[in-house]
Design a protein around this motif. Sequence first.
Motif, PDB file in Angstrom:
ATOM      1  N   PRO A  78      16.055  -6.974  -0.597  1.00 57.75           N
ATOM      2  CA  PRO A  78      15.207  -7.873  -1.388  1.00 57.75           C
ATOM      3  C   PRO A  78      15.556  -9.333  -1.128  1.00 57.75           C
ATOM      4  O   PRO A  78      16.724  -9.712  -1.134  1.00 57.75           O
ATOM      5  CB  PRO A  78      15.514  -7.469  -2.834  1.00 57.75           C
ATOM      6  N   ALA A  79      14.512 -10.109  -0.875  1.00 58.86           N
ATOM      7  CA  ALA A  79      14.720 -11.529  -0.577  1.00 58.86           C
ATOM      8  C   ALA A  79      13.416 -12.262  -0.828  1.00 58.86           C
ATOM      9  O   ALA A  79      12.335 -11.669  -0.917  1.00 58.86           O
ATOM     10  CB  ALA A  79      15.175 -11.719   0.869  1.00 58.86           C
ATOM     11  N   ARG A  80      13.515 -13.562  -0.929  1.00 58.44           N
ATOM     12  CA  ARG A  80      12.347 -14.422  -1.103  1.00 58.44           C
ATOM     13  C   ARG A  80      11.414 -14.278   0.105  1.00 58.44           C
ATOM     14  O   ARG A  80      11.874 -14.200   1.254  1.00 58.44           O
ATOM     15  CB  ARG A  80      12.833 -15.863  -1.250  1.00 58.44           C
ATOM     16  N   THR A  81      10.114 -14.230  -0.132  1.00 58.81           N
ATOM     17  CA  THR A  81       9.132 -14.129   0.943  1.00 58.81           C
ATOM     18  C   THR A  81       8.282 -15.398   0.992  1.00 58.81           C
ATOM     19  O   THR A  81       8.291 -16.207   0.062  1.00 58.81           O
ATOM     20  CB  THR A  81       8.223 -12.905   0.742  1.00 58.81           C
ATOM     21  N   ALA A  82       7.534 -15.535   2.081  1.00 60.23           N
ATOM     22  CA  ALA A  82       6.696 -16.729   2.240  1.00 60.23           C
ATOM     23  C   ALA A  82       5.636 -16.803   1.154  1.00 60.23           C
ATOM     24  O   ALA A  82       5.194 -17.897   0.786  1.00 60.23           O
ATOM     25  CB  ALA A  82       6.044 -16.727   3.618  1.00 60.23           C
ATOM     26  N   CYS A  83       5.225 -15.650   0.633  1.00 60.12           N
ATOM     27  CA  CYS A  83       4.214 -15.611  -0.424  1.00 60.12           C
ATOM     28  C   CYS A  83       4.610 -14.583  -1.458  1.00 60.12           C
ATOM     29  O   CYS A  83       5.147 -13.518  -1.128  1.00 60.12           O
ATOM     30  CB  CYS A  83       2.849 -15.265   0.169  1.00 60.12           C
ATOM     31  N   ALA A  84       4.367 -14.885  -2.710  1.00 62.82           N
ATOM     32  CA  ALA A  84       4.568 -13.933  -3.794  1.00 62.82           C
ATOM     33  C   ALA A  84       3.275 -13.811  -4.575  1.00 62.82           C
ATOM     34  O   ALA A  84       2.472 -14.746  -4.627  1.00 62.82           O
ATOM     35  CB  ALA A  84       5.690 -14.391  -4.721  1.00 62.82           C
ATOM     36  N   MET A  85       3.071 -12.650  -5.159  1.00 65.06           N
ATOM     37  CA  MET A  85       1.931 -12.422  -6.037  1.00 65.06           C
ATOM     38  C   MET A  85       2.439 -12.114  -7.431  1.00 65.06           C
ATOM     39  O   MET A  85       3.447 -11.411  -7.595  1.00 65.06           O
ATOM     40  CB  MET A  85       1.058 -11.278  -5.522  1.00 65.06           C
ATOM     41  N   VAL A  86       1.748 -12.642  -8.416  1.00 65.45           N
ATOM     42  CA  VAL A  86       2.065 -12.398  -9.825  1.00 65.45           C
ATOM     43  C   VAL A  86       0.837 -11.774 -10.468  1.00 65.45           C
ATOM     44  O   VAL A  86      -0.261 -12.343 -10.379  1.00 65.45           O
ATOM     45  CB  VAL A  86       2.444 -13.707 -10.553  1.00 65.45           C
ATOM     46  N   ALA A 146       7.169 -18.509 -13.254  1.00 61.16           N
ATOM     47  CA  ALA A 146       8.505 -18.945 -12.840  1.00 61.16           C
ATOM     48  C   ALA A 146       9.178 -17.876 -11.983  1.00 61.16           C
ATOM     49  O   ALA A 146       9.849 -18.191 -10.987  1.00 61.16           O
ATOM     50  CB  ALA A 146       9.356 -19.249 -14.073  1.00 61.16           C
ATOM     51  N   VAL A 147       8.981 -16.606 -12.348  1.00 63.50           N
ATOM     52  CA  VAL A 147       9.520 -15.520 -11.520  1.00 63.50           C
ATOM     53  C   VAL A 147       8.844 -15.540 -10.150  1.00 63.50           C
ATOM     54  O   VAL A 147       9.498 -15.385  -9.115  1.00 63.50           O
ATOM     55  CB  VAL A 147       9.319 -14.155 -12.208  1.00 63.50           C
ATOM     56  N   GLY A 148       7.538 -15.749 -10.135  1.00 63.59           N
ATOM     57  CA  GLY A 148       6.828 -15.822  -8.873  1.00 63.59           C
ATOM     58  C   GLY A 148       7.377 -16.906  -7.966  1.00 63.59           C
ATOM     59  O   GLY A 148       7.547 -16.708  -6.753  1.00 63.59           O
ATOM     60  N   ARG A 149       7.677 -18.047  -8.532  1.00 59.55           N
ATOM     61  CA  ARG A 149       8.222 -19.154  -7.731  1.00 59.55           C
ATOM     62  C   ARG A 149       9.620 -18.839  -7.215  1.00 59.55           C
ATOM     63  O   ARG A 149      10.031 -19.348  -6.174  1.00 59.55           O
ATOM     64  CB  ARG A 149       8.249 -20.434  -8.551  1.00 59.55           C
ATOM     65  N   ALA A 150      10.344 -17.989  -7.955  1.00 61.60           N
ATOM     66  CA  ALA A 150      11.693 -17.623  -7.520  1.00 61.60           C
ATOM     67  C   ALA A 150      11.674 -16.633  -6.362  1.00 61.60           C
ATOM     68  O   ALA A 150      12.644 -16.545  -5.600  1.00 61.60           O
ATOM     69  CB  ALA A 150      12.477 -17.021  -8.690  1.00 61.60           C
ATOM     70  N   ILE A 151      10.583 -15.882  -6.212  1.00 69.27           N
ATOM     71  CA  ILE A 151      10.552 -14.828  -5.194  1.00 69.27           C
ATOM     72  C   ILE A 151       9.605 -15.140  -4.035  1.00 69.27           C
ATOM     73  O   ILE A 151       9.499 -14.343  -3.107  1.00 69.27           O
ATOM     74  CB  ILE A 151      10.186 -13.469  -5.815  1.00 69.27           C
ATOM     75  N   GLY A 152       8.925 -16.300  -4.085  1.00 67.85           N
ATOM     76  CA  GLY A 152       8.013 -16.630  -2.998  1.00 67.85           C
ATOM     77  C   GLY A 152       7.827 -18.122  -2.840  1.00 67.85           C
ATOM     78  O   GLY A 152       7.886 -18.882  -3.814  1.00 67.85           O
ATOM     79  N   ASP A 153       7.594 -18.561  -1.597  1.00 73.42           N
ATOM     80  CA  ASP A 153       7.351 -19.978  -1.335  1.00 73.42           C
ATOM     81  C   ASP A 153       5.990 -20.406  -1.876  1.00 73.42           C
ATOM     82  O   ASP A 153       5.827 -21.521  -2.370  1.00 73.42           O
ATOM     83  CB  ASP A 153       7.415 -20.256   0.169  1.00 73.42           C
ATOM     84  N   ARG A 154       4.984 -19.527  -1.728  1.00 72.63           N
ATOM     85  CA  ARG A 154       3.657 -19.748  -2.307  1.00 72.63           C
ATOM     86  C   ARG A 154       3.421 -18.651  -3.333  1.00 72.63           C
ATOM     87  O   ARG A 154       3.912 -17.531  -3.181  1.00 72.63           O
ATOM     88  CB  ARG A 154       2.577 -19.677  -1.225  1.00 72.63           C
ATOM     89  N   VAL A 155       2.661 -18.973  -4.379  1.00 75.10           N
ATOM     90  CA  VAL A 155       2.418 -17.996  -5.437  1.00 75.10           C
ATOM     91  C   VAL A 155       0.918 -17.820  -5.640  1.00 75.10           C
ATOM     92  O   VAL A 155       0.200 -18.786  -5.916  1.00 75.10           O
ATOM     93  CB  VAL A 155       3.070 -18.414  -6.772  1.00 75.10           C
ATOM     94  N   ILE A 156       0.467 -16.581  -5.486  1.00 75.17           N
ATOM     95  CA  ILE A 156      -0.906 -16.203  -5.790  1.00 75.17           C
ATOM     96  C   ILE A 156      -0.890 -15.521  -7.152  1.00 75.17           C
ATOM     97  O   ILE A 156      -0.180 -14.536  -7.342  1.00 75.17           O
ATOM     98  CB  ILE A 156      -1.478 -15.210  -4.751  1.00 75.17           C
ATOM     99  N   VAL A 157      -1.625 -16.043  -8.108  1.00 76.38           N
ATOM    100  CA  VAL A 157      -1.680 -15.447  -9.439  1.00 76.38           C
ATOM    101  C   VAL A 157      -2.959 -14.621  -9.554  1.00 76.38           C
ATOM    102  O   VAL A 157      -4.061 -15.147  -9.372  1.00 76.38           O
ATOM    103  CB  VAL A 157      -1.635 -16.514 -10.547  1.00 76.38           C
ATOM    104  N   ILE A 158      -2.783 -13.339  -9.846  1.00 74.48           N
ATOM    105  CA  ILE A 158      -3.904 -12.415 -10.028  1.00 74.48           C
ATOM    106  C   ILE A 158      -3.990 -12.082 -11.513  1.00 74.48           C
ATOM    107  O   ILE A 158      -3.007 -11.641 -12.115  1.00 74.48           O
ATOM    108  CB  ILE A 158      -3.703 -11.118  -9.222  1.00 74.48           C
TER     109      ILE A 158
END
Length: 353
Positions: A78-86, A146-158
């Motif tokens: 598990p690591a930070r990715t270029a994009c995260a989805m919330v 905030a969790v999304g920002r911790a796990i991804g460089d960009r955050v897509i909110v669904i």
Amino acid sequence: MNGRWAGWRRSGVVLSVALAFLLAAGPRVRPWTGNVVLPDVPRDPAALDAWIAAGERRAGPLRPDTGARIVWADPVHPARTACAMVYLHGFTASQGEGFPAHRDLARLFGCNLYLSRLPGHGLRAPDAMRGLSAARLMQGAATALAVGRAIGDRVIVIGTSTGGALALALAAQQPQAVSALVLWSPLVRERGNQLDPLLWPWGTSLMWLVHNHGQDVTHEPALGPVWTGDVHLDGYVALAELTRGLMTDDVFRQVTAPVFMGYYDRDPDHQDPTVSVAAMRKMYDRLATPDTLRRRVDFPDADTHVIASSLRSHAAAAVCRATQAYLHDVVGLPYAPGVDIGLCDAIRPDIVP
């Protein structure tokens, strides 16, 4: 006799004025227009997982598969990715409402995925929504972001329904934190403005008496395994505060992020039974998002409010495909190496009666 009658009339007028004042000055639900800040959350993956799990334990007994959790793109490392989805679910729902579309979209683009649990939701207690408010819902959504920002460089909110309303408000208040929005049947206004009486003087008491039949909690059959039929009156109050306070033109004009909006509207007799399609369309037209970065798609075969749910929707695969195309073609997300880009096609409806 005439004097006595005149005295009665004066007393009646005074009493009428007093009653009118009492009615007009009665308690009512007030639109909530506050702002939220993103809390600090752990950045280390293991510490973040532990922090989320501890928060879920403190919340109380949960219904199966409703707890918030991160689905790591690489669970072994598990690591930070270029994009995260919330994913922000809807009212009375849980993260399973968007399954498997949210999971498949994250896999397609190699994103970490945070499946949130909004305050007052997913709990076993019938009165879990007691004390719920727009402020609590918004702070829960802010924590998810905030969790999304911790796990991804960009955050897509669904967001689905109420989750869509919260996503819109977050994009307006935290534009630097939201890279794009995916709105599935967002709650801008409920269909028929059924929450309007809560904004009248003594509206909460009226709803408690008429709608809830003198009970704090209404008990209805759950619509499926990821929803609850138990709703405390405070839950409806929170929705009224949220929609009347934050689902406004002023808020919509602050949204500049790319936006995908999907909804169900076959014809006037066959359209979303829960939220107002007209209000959704009006909101979409008020956004400050450039036309080239937004897309509005009708799914006339969905036959339900929760258009992305394989448990309720006849168009879940189509919703997933259209969202996939938008995120790839408009937002510019690259596909994960070696991924099967036909993942959405494998979604099959498993309609719960």
